[in-house]
Design an enzyme around this catalytic site. Structure first.
Site, PDB file in Angstrom:
ATOM      1  N   ARG A   1       0.813  -1.223   0.000  1.00 38.06           N
ATOM      2  CA  ARG A   1       0.000   0.000   0.000  1.00 38.06           C
ATOM      3  C   ARG A   1       0.844   1.270   0.000  1.00 38.06           C
ATOM      4  O   ARG A   1       0.393   2.324  -0.420  1.00 38.06           O
ATOM      5  CB  ARG A   1      -0.983  -0.027   1.175  1.00 38.06           C
ATOM      6  CG  ARG A   1      -2.156  -0.974   0.914  1.00 38.06           C
ATOM      7  CD  ARG A   1      -3.043  -1.090   2.112  1.00 38.06           C
ATOM      8  NE  ARG A   1      -2.740  -2.232   2.949  1.00 38.06           N
ATOM      9  CZ  ARG A   1      -3.043  -2.337   4.229  1.00 38.06           C
ATOM     10  NH1 ARG A   1      -3.658  -1.351   4.834  1.00 38.06           N
ATOM     11  NH2 ARG A   1      -2.750  -3.429   4.909  1.00 38.06           N
TER      12      ARG A   1
ATOM     13  N   GLU B   1       0.904  -5.465  13.491  1.00 35.87           N
ATOM     14  CA  GLU B   1      -0.237  -5.520  14.415  1.00 35.87           C
ATOM     15  C   GLU B   1      -0.785  -6.945  14.437  1.00 35.87           C
ATOM     16  O   GLU B   1      -1.325  -7.396  15.434  1.00 35.87           O
ATOM     17  CB  GLU B   1      -1.324  -4.538  13.955  1.00 35.87           C
ATOM     18  CG  GLU B   1      -2.436  -4.326  14.952  1.00 35.87           C
ATOM     19  CD  GLU B   1      -3.567  -3.438  14.410  1.00 35.87           C
ATOM     20  OE1 GLU B   1      -3.483  -2.973  13.276  1.00 35.87           O
ATOM     21  OE2 GLU B   1      -4.542  -3.262  15.154  1.00 35.87           O
TER      22      GLU B   1
END
Ligand SMILES: O=P(O)(O)OC[C@H]1O[C@H](OP(=O)(O)OP(=O)(O)O)[C@H](O)[C@@H]1O
Ligand SMILES: Nc1ncnc2[nH]cnc12
Length: 171
Positions: free
Chosen positions: A58, A95
Site C-alpha cells: 500500500r 499488528e
C-alpha cells in the site's frame, strides 16, 4: 475534503479483533485520490526529499505519485524474495504477525541524500521503524515520514527514529 468518510472499516479482518481501515474505497474515488495525493504533497514539500521510500504494497500506491509530484525518485521496499539484485533485509513485527522487508543494497545512495518514508497507515509503527532502520543503516538522511492514516491508540510514532511525521487522518 472529508477523506475519512471514504475510508471503509471492516471488523475482524484479517484476524478477530482488528478493525481494518480499507483504503480501496478512497482509491476508487477520483476526487478522493487526487485530494489525498495533493494534501500529502502540500504537507511534505518542505522536506525536499531526493527519494521517497514506500513499503509494499500500500505504500507504493501513495509513495509513487507523491514522488512524481515532489520531483523525487521512488525506492520500493519489498516483501522477501521479490527484488532481483542484492538486498538488505530486516525483520519486523506487525499488528497481526511478523514480516520481513527488503531494499536493494544499491538503492540508498548517495549517503547524504534526503529520504522521506511513505505508507498508507501507521499502526504499531513496526513497518515504518524497520524501514527507518534500513535508511539509517545506509547513512542516508531520514527527513520525515508521511502516512495517510494514523491509528493513535497503538502509539506507533513512539517507535520511530527522530524525524517529523505527517498524517492526514487520525483515528
Ligand atoms: O504500523 P504497523 O503495525 O507496522 O502496520 C502498518 C503496515 O501494515 C500494513 O501493511 P501490510 O503489512 O498489511 O501489507 P500490505 O500493504 O501489503 O497490505 C500497512 O500498509 C502498513 O504498511
Ligand atoms: N487496522 C489496520 N487497518 C488497515 N491496515 C492495517 N495495517 C495494520 N493495521 C491495520
Amino acid at each position: 475534503m472529508d477523506i475519512q468518510a471514504l475510508i471503509r472499516e471492516i471488523p475482524d479482518f484479517p484476524k478477530p479483533g482488528i478493525l481494518f481501515k480499507d483504503i480501496t474505497t478512497l482509491l476508487r474515488d477520483a476526487g478522493g485520490l487526487r485530494y489525498t495525493i495533493d494534501a500529502l504533497a502540500e504537507k511534505c514539500e518542505h522536506f525536499a526529499p531526493d527519494f521517497i521510500i514506500g513499503m509494499e504494497s500500500r505504500g507504493f500506491i501513495f509513495g509513487a505519485p507523491l514522488a512524481y509530484k515532489l520531483g523525487a525518485g521512488f525506492i520500493p521496499v519489498r516483501k522477501p524474495g521479490k527484488l532481483p539484485a542484492a538486498v538488505h533485509s530486516i525483520q519486523y513485527e506487525l499488528e497481526y504477525g511478523m514480516d520481513c522487508l527488503e531494499v536493494h543494497q544499491d538503492a540508498l545512495h548517495p549517503p547524504d541524500c534526503r529520504i522521506l518514508i511513505v505508507d498508507d497507515l501507521i499502526a504499531t509503527g513496526g513497518t515504518a521503524e524497520a524501514t527507518a532502520k534500513l535508511v539509517q543503516k545506509s547513512g542516508c538522511q531520514l527527513v520525515g515520514y508521511a502516512f495517510v492514516i494514523e491509528l493513535k491508540d497503538l502509539n506507533g510514532r513512539k517507535r520511530l527514529p527522530e524525524a517529523p511525521i505527517v498524517t492526514l487522518v487520525q483515528y
